[in-house]
Enzyme design. Structure first.
Site, PDB file in Angstrom:
ATOM      1  CB  SER A  89      -7.589 -18.486  31.462  1.00  0.00           C
ATOM      2  OG  SER A  89      -6.675 -17.472  31.770  1.00  0.00           O
ATOM      3  CG  HIS A 135      -2.867 -13.312  31.863  1.00  0.00           C
ATOM      4  ND1 HIS A 135      -3.351 -14.570  32.126  1.00  0.00           N
ATOM      5  CD2 HIS A 135      -3.944 -12.569  31.525  1.00  0.00           C
ATOM      6  CE1 HIS A 135      -4.661 -14.589  31.961  1.00  0.00           C
ATOM      7  NE2 HIS A 135      -5.047 -13.383  31.591  1.00  0.00           N
ATOM      8  NE  ARG A 192      -7.470 -12.307  24.472  1.00  0.00           N
ATOM      9  CZ  ARG A 192      -8.348 -13.095  25.059  1.00  0.00           C
ATOM     10  NH1 ARG A 192      -8.007 -14.297  25.431  1.00  0.00           N
ATOM     11  NH2 ARG A 192      -9.586 -12.696  25.255  1.00  0.00           N
ATOM     12  CE  LYS A 224     -15.930 -14.977  34.560  1.00  0.00           C
ATOM     13  NZ  LYS A 224     -14.646 -14.509  33.997  1.00  0.00           N
TER      14      LYS A 224
HETATM   15  O1  PNS Z   1      -9.616 -11.501  33.144  1.00  0.00           O
HETATM   16  P1  PNS Z   1     -10.989 -10.917  32.928  1.00  0.00           P
HETATM   17  O2  PNS Z   1     -12.048 -11.898  33.380  1.00  0.00           O
HETATM   18  O3  PNS Z   1     -11.186 -10.417  31.529  1.00  0.00           O
HETATM   19  O4  PNS Z   1     -11.069  -9.623  33.916  1.00  0.00           O
HETATM   20  C1  PNS Z   1     -12.221  -8.820  33.970  1.00  0.00           C
HETATM   21  C2  PNS Z   1     -12.149  -7.819  35.149  1.00  0.00           C
HETATM   22  C3  PNS Z   1     -11.817  -8.539  36.430  1.00  0.00           C
HETATM   23  C4  PNS Z   1     -11.069  -6.804  34.872  1.00  0.00           C
HETATM   24  C5  PNS Z   1     -13.519  -7.085  35.226  1.00  0.00           C
HETATM   25  O5  PNS Z   1     -14.543  -8.030  35.186  1.00  0.00           O
HETATM   26  C6  PNS Z   1     -13.668  -6.256  36.489  1.00  0.00           C
HETATM   27  O6  PNS Z   1     -13.024  -5.239  36.637  1.00  0.00           O
HETATM   28  N1  PNS Z   1     -14.513  -6.750  37.409  1.00  0.00           N
HETATM   29  C7  PNS Z   1     -14.747  -6.101  38.679  1.00  0.00           C
HETATM   30  C8  PNS Z   1     -16.188  -5.608  38.785  1.00  0.00           C
HETATM   31  C9  PNS Z   1     -16.347  -4.279  38.057  1.00  0.00           C
HETATM   32  O7  PNS Z   1     -15.676  -3.300  38.343  1.00  0.00           O
HETATM   33  N2  PNS Z   1     -17.292  -4.289  37.099  1.00  0.00           N
HETATM   34  C10 PNS Z   1     -17.620  -3.118  36.323  1.00  0.00           C
HETATM   35  C11 PNS Z   1     -16.846  -3.065  35.023  1.00  0.00           C
HETATM   36  S1  PNS Z   1     -17.436  -1.792  34.016  1.00  0.00           S
END
Ligand code: PNS
Length: 166
Positions: A129, A18, A91, A42
């Site tokens: 993570s 990150h 990644r 989560k």
């Molecule tokens: O670090 P991560 O868990 O890969 O992050 C994922 C994240 C937070 C970017 C994604 O889950 C997100 O944007 N969640 C918010 C809900 C949302 O907008 N969902 C629709 C995605 S198409």
């Protein structure tokens, strides 16, 4: 006009992967907002406030980084902040499918959005993570994988988990 991007994620906890994305995008953009998702579905190791503190500690040397949190849809948060650039780290090819779908759905809901996928440096391409939490919980050394400022916060949290029988 200031060029601002949002870097959303779970950051449970922030890793060197990150940090690589934050460091590099802080040189491209005038401001980067690192936005921690408050995700009720989560069970994180760190609370949202703790995750934000760990990010703040890790990015103290970068004056154009702001740390925030958001609930619900990312596109609603972008609208609220009046920002349309989202940065995400890539990644490996395996990340691509998920990022591609997310970018496409977000673009459908919010056509102004520009999702930029930044490839992580190869030395960080194996980091996640979850692996770091696993290594730390099993008494492995995490110092090469997370910012030095937060190593003791993670080991302290693991000790608290053990103490509370988690
Ligand atoms: O670090 P991560 O868990 O890969 O992050 C994922 C994240 C937070 C970017 C994604 O889950 C997100 O944007 N969640 C918010 C809900 C949302 O907008 N969902 C629709 C995605 S198409």
């Amino acid at each position: 006009m200031e060029k601002i991007c949002i870097y959303p994620g779970s950051f449970d906890p922030i890793t060197n992967g990150h940090m690589d994305i934050i460091d590099r995008s802080s040189k491209i953009f005038d401001k980067i907002i690192v936005a921690v998702l408050m995700n009720a579905s989560k069970t994180p190791m760190f609370s949202v406030e703790e995750r934000m503190d760990l990010i703040r500690k890790s990015t103290e040397h970068l004056p154009n980084v702001e740390v925030d949190s958001f609930k619900g849809l990312l596109v609603h948060y972008l609208e609220e902040k009046n920002v349309n650039i989202v940065i995400r780290g890539l990644r490996a090819v395996s990340d691509f499918e998920h990022e591609f779908s997310m970018a496409a759905l977000n673009a459908h809901m919010y056509p102004k959005i520009e999702t930029i996928l930044m490839m992580t440096r190869t030395e960080n391409s194996f980091l996640s993570s979850s692996f770091i939490k696993d290594i730390a919980r099993n008494k492995g050394d995490i110092k090469d994988f997370v910012p030095s400022q937060i190593v003791s916060d993670i080991t302290k949290k693991i000790q608290e988990e053990r103490f509370s029988g988690k």
